[in-house]
Scaffold this active site. Structure first.
Site, mmCIF file in Angstrom:
data_model
loop_
_atom_site.group_PDB
_atom_site.id
_atom_site.type_symbol
_atom_site.label_atom_id
_atom_site.label_comp_id
_atom_site.label_asym_id
_atom_site.label_seq_id
_atom_site.Cartn_x
_atom_site.Cartn_y
_atom_site.Cartn_z
ATOM 1 N N ALA A 132 0.839 -1.198 0.000
ATOM 2 C CA ALA A 132 0.000 0.000 0.000
ATOM 3 C C ALA A 132 0.872 1.245 0.000
ATOM 4 O O ALA A 132 1.320 1.710 1.048
ATOM 5 C CB ALA A 132 -0.915 -0.028 1.220
ATOM 6 N N PRO A 136 -4.960 8.780 -2.070
ATOM 7 C CA PRO A 136 -5.759 9.661 -2.921
ATOM 8 C C PRO A 136 -4.941 10.873 -3.405
ATOM 9 O O PRO A 136 -5.096 11.321 -4.538
ATOM 10 C CB PRO A 136 -6.908 10.084 -2.006
ATOM 11 C CG PRO A 136 -7.043 8.942 -1.030
ATOM 12 C CD PRO A 136 -5.658 8.409 -0.825
ATOM 13 N N GLY A 137 -4.030 11.368 -2.574
ATOM 14 C CA GLY A 137 -3.274 12.561 -2.961
ATOM 15 C C GLY A 137 -1.840 12.293 -3.356
ATOM 16 O O GLY A 137 -1.059 13.237 -3.529
ATOM 17 N N SER A 140 2.438 9.084 -8.176
ATOM 18 C CA SER A 140 3.805 9.205 -8.709
ATOM 19 C C SER A 140 4.722 9.869 -7.687
ATOM 20 O O SER A 140 5.883 9.488 -7.545
ATOM 21 C CB SER A 140 3.804 10.053 -9.978
ATOM 22 O OG SER A 140 2.869 9.569 -10.896
ATOM 23 N N GLU A 252 10.435 -5.400 -10.093
ATOM 24 C CA GLU A 252 9.005 -5.094 -10.214
ATOM 25 C C GLU A 252 8.672 -4.600 -11.613
ATOM 26 O O GLU A 252 7.676 -4.997 -12.209
ATOM 27 C CB GLU A 252 8.617 -4.004 -9.214
ATOM 28 C CG GLU A 252 8.766 -4.459 -7.798
ATOM 29 C CD GLU A 252 8.514 -3.328 -6.815
ATOM 30 O OE1 GLU A 252 8.998 -3.468 -5.701
ATOM 31 O OE2 GLU A 252 7.867 -2.328 -7.181
ATOM 32 N N ARG A 253 9.516 -3.728 -12.131
ATOM 33 C CA ARG A 253 9.214 -3.142 -13.452
ATOM 34 C C ARG A 253 9.433 -4.163 -14.559
ATOM 35 O O ARG A 253 8.710 -4.169 -15.560
ATOM 36 C CB ARG A 253 10.030 -1.871 -13.652
ATOM 37 C CG ARG A 253 9.485 -0.821 -12.716
ATOM 38 C CD ARG A 253 10.113 0.518 -12.748
ATOM 39 N NE ARG A 253 9.336 1.379 -11.858
ATOM 40 C CZ ARG A 253 9.801 2.446 -11.241
ATOM 41 N NH1 ARG A 253 11.053 2.819 -11.430
ATOM 42 N NH2 ARG A 253 9.021 3.162 -10.455
ATOM 43 N N GLN A 346 -8.713 -3.762 -34.122
ATOM 44 C CA GLN A 346 -9.207 -3.171 -35.380
ATOM 45 C C GLN A 346 -9.414 -4.250 -36.436
ATOM 46 O O GLN A 346 -10.409 -4.242 -37.164
ATOM 47 C CB GLN A 346 -8.191 -2.116 -35.866
ATOM 48 C CG GLN A 346 -8.638 -1.314 -37.071
ATOM 49 C CD GLN A 346 -9.766 -0.344 -36.746
ATOM 50 O OE1 GLN A 346 -10.017 -0.031 -35.587
ATOM 51 N NE2 GLN A 346 -10.463 0.109 -37.778
ATOM 52 N N GLY A 349 -12.681 -6.083 -36.487
ATOM 53 C CA GLY A 349 -13.930 -5.376 -36.769
ATOM 54 C C GLY A 349 -14.773 -5.289 -35.506
ATOM 55 O O GLY A 349 -14.239 -5.252 -34.386
ATOM 56 N N GLY A 373 2.960 0.785 -11.474
ATOM 57 C CA GLY A 373 4.368 0.379 -11.337
ATOM 58 C C GLY A 373 5.329 1.514 -11.694
ATOM 59 O O GLY A 373 6.469 1.287 -12.090
HETATM 60 C C1 LIG Z 1 -5.391 -1.348 -11.349
HETATM 61 C C2 LIG Z 1 -4.410 -0.613 -10.486
HETATM 62 C C3 LIG Z 1 -3.640 -1.318 -9.567
HETATM 63 C C4 LIG Z 1 -2.755 -0.643 -8.720
HETATM 64 N N1 LIG Z 1 -2.091 -1.334 -7.752
HETATM 65 C C5 LIG Z 1 -1.402 -0.651 -6.800
HETATM 66 C C6 LIG Z 1 -0.888 -1.311 -5.638
HETATM 67 O O1 LIG Z 1 -1.015 -2.516 -5.477
HETATM 68 N N2 LIG Z 1 -0.251 -0.566 -4.710
HETATM 69 C C7 LIG Z 1 -0.087 0.781 -4.822
HETATM 70 O O2 LIG Z 1 0.485 1.388 -3.941
HETATM 71 N N3 LIG Z 1 -0.560 1.442 -5.920
HETATM 72 C C8 LIG Z 1 -1.232 0.759 -6.889
HETATM 73 N N4 LIG Z 1 -1.747 1.423 -7.981
HETATM 74 C C9 LIG Z 1 -1.535 2.849 -8.102
HETATM 75 C C10 LIG Z 1 -0.574 3.208 -9.241
HETATM 76 O O3 LIG Z 1 0.733 2.812 -8.911
HETATM 77 C C11 LIG Z 1 -0.703 4.736 -9.471
HETATM 78 O O4 LIG Z 1 -1.964 4.926 -10.088
HETATM 79 C C12 LIG Z 1 0.408 5.285 -10.343
HETATM 80 O O5 LIG Z 1 1.634 5.250 -9.668
HETATM 81 C C13 LIG Z 1 0.132 6.739 -10.759
HETATM 82 O O6 LIG Z 1 -0.194 7.531 -9.651
HETATM 83 P P1 LIG Z 1 -1.543 8.436 -9.697
HETATM 84 O O7 LIG Z 1 -2.654 7.553 -10.124
HETATM 85 O O8 LIG Z 1 -1.676 9.127 -8.406
HETATM 86 O O9 LIG Z 1 -1.287 9.470 -10.850
HETATM 87 P P2 LIG Z 1 -0.545 10.876 -10.690
HETATM 88 O O10 LIG Z 1 0.719 10.708 -9.955
HETATM 89 O O11 LIG Z 1 -1.527 11.869 -10.171
HETATM 90 O O12 LIG Z 1 -0.209 11.220 -12.208
HETATM 91 C C14 LIG Z 1 -1.148 11.845 -13.126
HETATM 92 C C15 LIG Z 1 -0.441 12.034 -14.452
HETATM 93 O O13 LIG Z 1 0.676 12.909 -14.277
HETATM 94 C C16 LIG Z 1 1.828 12.291 -14.809
HETATM 95 N N5 LIG Z 1 3.020 12.698 -14.047
HETATM 96 C C17 LIG Z 1 3.221 12.546 -12.717
HETATM 97 N N6 LIG Z 1 4.433 13.005 -12.386
HETATM 98 C C18 LIG Z 1 5.023 13.429 -13.533
HETATM 99 C C19 LIG Z 1 6.296 13.999 -13.846
HETATM 100 N N7 LIG Z 1 7.221 14.201 -12.907
HETATM 101 N N8 LIG Z 1 6.547 14.334 -15.128
HETATM 102 C C20 LIG Z 1 5.617 14.108 -16.095
HETATM 103 N N9 LIG Z 1 4.404 13.564 -15.862
HETATM 104 C C21 LIG Z 1 4.116 13.236 -14.591
HETATM 105 C C22 LIG Z 1 1.578 10.796 -14.662
HETATM 106 O O14 LIG Z 1 2.397 10.045 -15.524
HETATM 107 C C23 LIG Z 1 0.114 10.731 -15.030
HETATM 108 O O15 LIG Z 1 -0.016 10.705 -16.422
HETATM 109 C C24 LIG Z 1 -2.617 0.755 -8.849
HETATM 110 C C25 LIG Z 1 -3.363 1.466 -9.790
HETATM 111 C C26 LIG Z 1 -4.274 0.797 -10.584
HETATM 112 C C27 LIG Z 1 -5.128 1.617 -11.517
#
Ligand SMILES: Cc1cc2nc3c(=O)[nH]c(=O)nc-3n(C[C@H](O)[C@H](O)[C@H](O)COP(=O)(O)OP(=O)(O)OC[C@H]3O[C@@H](n4cnc5c(N)ncnc54)[C@H](O)[C@@H]3O)c2cc1C
Length: 389
Positions: A132, A136-137, A140, A252-253, A346, A349, A373
């Protein structure tokens, strides 16, 4: 059977691996038949009992040493497992997260006592793992997390909210990324384990309504003054969380890139199959030159993805996979996966838009690879940092 002409790398040619592969196929044939997996998709969650079955069959912790209850293998065994999860269409079973991400945190960073306490139960299916990080806030920008784990007597009190957590409904072993010292940035972050069974104040929120990965339970989690003993601090040293996370990122990646490479290949195969059987204007769809060119492009891209992923696997096994290379793999291969699946759809169809065709589900499932990830934008930030060095 493979649609691509990429030979198996030498490190994957091994009789013991072939035996393991057969046992994995047999397990999925017996325990994950299509009608059972369909039910999981409908429920939005893999049955908890399936995790126990997987543990008993030796599917969990395949790369964990035998002394801790694991299979005693290495990442090649996980590779085989992930390949079969994709090929046998068990999408949503979060074994890559369990085996390749969370359990290795314990192996790499846990104390001896923690390894002995948790690894056998993570390997036998008694515990299902989640990590985890996201809130929400903060996604990345992980340094912006607000969840805290503050010292209280002989333990920590955890407060905060997490979201998007894979295996959020099934997990009973959650590695929570929290600030043990909110006055510090990255150096104030620690990894604290919550065993949900004993965790008063822990609540699972909504199982989130996603556009794909229907059988994966992705959830909100809430921690309301949850007490954990000091022994649950991974590695027993505060402030090491970021470093611990970073050290594990290449594997992981690569796990994500590998899954995308496999699914790209499967998309080529299913599209060849469909276009060979569908007739339009009195001829097979595959006989149009446009279809052939598109399929030629798809096969080429899938081949390059597979070769690159094999290269990265070789590096990982030698302990030489670096952040830049794996960021390239994660970003490029997930983009290619999405492109190939889109082109494949595509060529189907209107049938490509119907969930009963595999390409439709692939299309929905693939979209997240570019986001989780570490989003692909973040991958490019990491690659760009090396441009002038
Ligand atoms: C199905 C699913 C499974 C997941 N599983 C897990 C899990 O097990 N554990 C966990 O902790 N999280 C999990 N996640 C969360 C996932 O890792 C995050 O959604 C992801 O890291 C992006 O964070 P965010 O959604 O807050 O987007 P944000 O960080 O708000 O990013 C919004 C946009 O801004 C871009 N952005 C952000 N920073 C930069 C930058 N410096 N330069 C340019 N562009 C930028 C991003 O690429 C994105 O396009 C999961 C998400 C999903 C949808």
């Amino acid at each position: 059977m493979s649609t691509l002409d990429v030979p198996k790398p030498d490190f994957m040619r091994d009789e013991e691996l072939a035996i393991f592969e057969n046992s994995v196929i047999k397990f999925f044939e017996e325990h994950a038949p299509p009608e059972r997996v369909d039910q999981w998709r409908e429920d939005g969650q893999v049955e908890r009992a399936f995790w126990t079955e997987a543990g008993q069959a030796g599917i969990l912790g395949v790369s964990i040493p035998e002394e801790y209850g694991g299979g005693g293998g290495d990442f090649r065994h996980d590779t085989i497992l992930l390949e079969q999860v994709a090929r046998m269409d068990v999408a949503g079973f979060g074994v890559s997260l369990h085996n390749c991400i969370v359990t290795p945190y314990v192996l790499a960073h846990g104390t001896e006592e923690q390894k002995q306490r948790w690894l056998p139960r993570l390997c036998n299916g008694e515990l299902v793992a989640a990590v985890a990080m996201s809130e929400p806030g903060a996604g990345s920008d992980l340094q912006a997390i607000r969840t805290t784990a503050l010292k209280d007597g002989n333990g920590y009190r955890i407060n905060g909210a997490k979201t998007f957590i894979s295996s959020g409904q099934n997990a009973d072993f959650i590695v929570v990324v929290a600030k043990t010292d909110p006055s510090q940035g990255a150096r104030g972050v620690s990894l604290v384990v919550v065993e949900t069974e004993q965790a008063e104040g822990f609540h699972r929120g909504r199982k989130l309504d996603k556009i794909g990965l229907d059988a994966a339970d992705t959830s909100e989690l809430f921690f309301d003054d949850v007490f954990v003993p000091a022994d649950n601090l991974l590695g027993m040293e505060e402030g090491r969380g970021f470093k611990q996370l970073m050290q594990e990122l290449p594997r992981e990646r690569l796990t994500i890139a590998l899954g995308s490479a496999i699914r790209a290949e499967l998309a080529v195969a299913t599209t060849i199959d469909y276009t060979t059987n569908r007739k339009v204007f009195g001829q097979r769809v595959i006989d149009f030159q446009n279809s052939q060119f598109k399929l030629a492009e798809m096969k080429t891209q899938a081949t390059i993805a597979r070769v690159f992923v094999n290269h990265c696997l070789g590096l990982l096994l030698k302990g030489q996979l670096d952040t830049t290379t794996v960021s390239m793999a994660k970003y490029w291969i997930t983009e290619v996966e999405n492109k190939i699946i889109d082109e494949g759809l595509q060529l189907h169809g209107g049938y490509g838009y119907m969930n009963e065709y595999p390409i439709a589900r692939m299309y929905r499932d693939a979209r997240i690879s570019r986001i989780f990830g570490g989003s692909n934008e973040i991958m490019k930030v990491l690659i760009a940092r090396t441009l002038e060095s």
